[in-house]
Design a protein around this motif. Structure first.
Motif, mmCIF file in Angstrom:
data_model
loop_
_atom_site.group_PDB
_atom_site.id
_atom_site.type_symbol
_atom_site.label_atom_id
_atom_site.label_comp_id
_atom_site.label_asym_id
_atom_site.label_seq_id
_atom_site.Cartn_x
_atom_site.Cartn_y
_atom_site.Cartn_z
ATOM 1 N N LEU A 35 0.836 -1.199 0.000
ATOM 2 C CA LEU A 35 0.000 0.000 0.000
ATOM 3 C C LEU A 35 0.869 1.246 0.000
ATOM 4 C CD1 LEU A 35 -2.554 -0.820 2.873
ATOM 5 C CD2 LEU A 35 -2.773 -1.345 0.448
ATOM 6 N N LEU A 36 0.361 2.289 -0.645
ATOM 7 C CA LEU A 36 0.992 3.602 -0.573
ATOM 8 C C LEU A 36 -0.100 4.623 -0.288
ATOM 9 C CD1 LEU A 36 3.824 4.906 -0.906
ATOM 10 C CD2 LEU A 36 3.112 5.561 -3.198
ATOM 11 N N GLY A 82 7.567 13.781 6.618
ATOM 12 C CA GLY A 82 7.270 13.098 5.361
ATOM 13 C C GLY A 82 5.817 13.280 4.947
ATOM 14 N N PHE A 83 5.291 12.345 4.178
ATOM 15 C CA PHE A 83 3.891 12.411 3.745
ATOM 16 C C PHE A 83 2.983 12.201 4.942
ATOM 17 C CE2 PHE A 83 6.143 11.392 -0.161
ATOM 18 C CZ PHE A 83 5.563 12.293 -1.044
ATOM 19 N N GLY A 122 5.288 9.497 7.036
ATOM 20 C CA GLY A 122 6.557 8.975 6.533
ATOM 21 C C GLY A 122 6.485 8.804 5.033
ATOM 22 N N SER A 123 7.046 7.726 4.541
ATOM 23 C CA SER A 123 6.969 7.470 3.098
ATOM 24 C C SER A 123 5.574 7.054 2.674
ATOM 25 C CB SER A 123 7.971 6.382 2.690
ATOM 26 O OG SER A 123 7.546 5.110 3.153
ATOM 27 N N PHE A 126 7.913 5.924 8.930
ATOM 28 C CA PHE A 126 8.652 7.134 9.268
ATOM 29 C C PHE A 126 10.154 6.848 9.333
ATOM 30 C CE2 PHE A 126 10.216 10.128 12.636
ATOM 31 C CZ PHE A 126 10.168 11.267 11.844
ATOM 32 N N ASN A 127 10.921 7.611 8.567
ATOM 33 C CA ASN A 127 12.383 7.474 8.523
ATOM 34 C C ASN A 127 12.837 6.065 8.137
ATOM 35 O OD1 ASN A 127 13.024 10.132 9.107
ATOM 36 N ND2 ASN A 127 13.193 9.791 11.318
#
Length: 325
Positions: free
Chosen positions: A11-12, A138-139, A148-149, A205-206
């Motif tokens: 998932l994104l 991040g996002f 995060g990503s 995250f990170n």
């Protein structure tokens, strides 16, 4: 051991910077998000099928795909799901986040699924409507821990022995230390008759994509190692264990039943899979896993059967599969 993994999903998560997060339910923002999302999804997934929230409630998705939907979509009128079964990709609109890109496949395809999902990200980006992002975090997500990503790797696991011996909860605590979460894939009534669980990274995250993938795979090895140990202890050489008795009883029920509702079927399916994996039943894992096509109403809706006959049709199809056609 990886045969205990039924499905891998990547998932994104993304949210539009100029719109409020979905749980805040501002109608105007949800309508804008839906319009943008469907436009991007249609371009990314040509030939796909779009379902609104009402359509999804009717059981129009295969069982595992239905289980992986976030529960919140049931209260969001502007939710939608754009699905390409051929590409094994989808975009969820206004389900938890404004956009969730989804790719799925086998456990051995995780790296490929990450690449597919990242490619999809490049196709849905829009300079006129950037995604919510912070230089430090991040996002952004409506849940701070998901910042995060935005990348999440999830595996659907069959864990009958850990479930039966009530070892899931202590295992959850151990997995948290590895940055992973484990939760039951329950039906709407809260029950988990199939003994299926979802393992995912807790945060992005990170963390790089490679680190996320590795933590989930490490967590998978830990879980499946314990499941195998318990399974080996439960299958006694004399074949007289309680577990094996349940396996053979379920085999008999599924082979001869004339009516099967979804919950009954999934309870016996779990035992059937355990029997196939341990070589106790004359079935392959693929044969058993294929039976999940009949776990929900999707297969019978596709053939336009009378819904009152679904319990009979399910039993009929399962009998046919177990008797060799």
């Amino acid at each position: 051991m990886m045969e205990d993994v039924l499905l891998a999903e990547v998932l994104l998560r993304r949210n539009y910077q100029d719109l409020q997060f979905c749980p805040q339910d501002k109608q105007e923002d949800m309508e804008k998000s839906r319009s943008r999302g469907l436009s991007k999804a249609g371009a990314m997934l040509p030939g796909s099928v779009t379902y609104d929230a009402k359509g999804l409630l009717k059981g129009n998705l295969p069982y595992l795909q239905e289980l992986l939907l976030p529960s919140d979509f049931r209260r969001l009128n502007e939710a939608a799901l754009v699905v390409s079964e051929q590409a094994q990709q989808a975009i969820a609109v206004n389900m938890d986040e404004h956009l969730v890109l989804k790719s799925w496949g086998g456990a051995e395809q995780v790296e490929e699924l990450i690449e597919k999902t990242r490619l999809g990200e490049s196709q849905v980006q829009d300079d006129n409507h950037p995604f919510a992002q912070d230089a430090q975090f991040g996002f952004l997500s409506y849940r701070p821990q998901l910042a995060g990503s935005g990348l999440h790797v999830s595996l659907v696991l069959h864990l009958p022995m850990l479930h039966f011996l009530k070892q899931i909860r202590p295992l959850m605590e151990e997995l948290q230390q590895k940055g992973c979460s484990l939760k039951p894939l329950s039906l709407l009534d809260g029950r988990n008759p199939a003994k299926l669980f979802l393992l995912s990274n807790q945060t992005s995250f990170n963390r790089s994509d490679a680190q996320i993938k590795q933590s989930v795979m490490d967590g998978t090895q830990l879980i499946l190692g314990k499941e195998k140990m318990l399974r080996d202890k439960a299958i006694t050489p004399d074949g007289a264990s309680t577990v094996l008795d349940q396996v053979w009883r379920s085999y008999g029920v599924l082979k001869y039943a004339r009516r099967l509702n979804s919950t009954d079927f999934l309870t016996h399916w779990s035992n059937l899979r355990l029997g196939a994996q341990t070589g106790q039943l004359p079935l392959t894992l693929q044969q058993v896993d294929d039976l999940l096509n009949f776990a929900n109403d999707n297969a019978f809706l596709m053939e336009e059967s009378d819904f009152k006959q679904f319990v009979n049709r399910r039993a009929e199809e399962v009998r046919r599969a177990l008797s060799g056609g």
